[in-house]
Design a protein around this motif. Structure first.
Motif, PDB file in Angstrom:
ATOM      1  N   ALA A 191       0.836  -1.204   0.000  1.00  0.00           N
ATOM      2  CA  ALA A 191       0.000   0.000   0.000  1.00  0.00           C
ATOM      3  C   ALA A 191       0.867   1.250   0.000  1.00  0.00           C
ATOM      4  N   ALA A 240       1.055   4.049  -2.951  1.00  0.00           N
ATOM      5  CA  ALA A 240       0.828   5.472  -2.663  1.00  0.00           C
ATOM      6  C   ALA A 240       1.980   6.317  -3.182  1.00  0.00           C
ATOM      7  N   THR A 263       1.765   6.431  -6.988  1.00  0.00           N
ATOM      8  CA  THR A 263       0.625   7.260  -7.415  1.00  0.00           C
ATOM      9  C   THR A 263       0.933   8.737  -7.245  1.00  0.00           C
ATOM     10  N   LEU A 264       1.464   9.129  -6.109  1.00  0.00           N
ATOM     11  CA  LEU A 264       1.775  10.533  -5.869  1.00  0.00           C
ATOM     12  C   LEU A 264       3.010  10.982  -6.639  1.00  0.00           C
TER      13      LEU A 264
END
Length: 86
Positions: free
Chosen positions: A11, A15, A18-19
Motif C-alpha cells: 500500500a 501510494a 501514485t503521488l
C-alpha cells in the motif's frame, strides 16, 4: 504478522508511485502569441496575400483588428486570373 506487513508495504509503495506522478519537471508549452499584424511575407505576391487571407479563421470574433505596416504592399499582378475567395 508477515502478511499484514507485506500489505502495508504494498500500500505504501502504491501510494508513493501514485503521488510520484503528480510532480512533473516539464514546463507547460507556451502558446504562440496572437497575430496582431499582417506579416510582410503576405505582401510578396497576390497568391501569398490570398493564402494569408484564406488561412485566417472566419469564426474568430474576439481578436483585435490586424494592423498593416507602412512597408506592406501587395504587388499588382495584371496578368493572372482573379483568385476566388471561396
Amino acid at each position: 504478522m508477515k502478511t499484514q506487513r507485506k500489505l502495508l508495504l504494498a500500500a505504501g509503495l502504491a501510494a508513493v508511485l501514485t503521488l510520484g506522478g503528480c510532480w512533473d519537471s516539464n514546463d507547460d508549452a507556451v502558446a504562440d502569441p496572437p497575430v496582431t499584424a499582417v506579416p510582410d511575407s503576405a505582401g510578396v505576391s497576390t497568391a501569398a496575400f490570398f493564402s494569408f487571407v484564406l488561412g485566417m479563421s472566419a469564426t474568430d470574433e474576439t481578436s483585435e483588428p490586424l494592423t498593416i505596416g507602412t512597408t506592406f504592399a501587395v504587388p499588382a499582378d495584371e496578368t493572372a486570373d482573379p483568385t476566388p475567395l471561396t
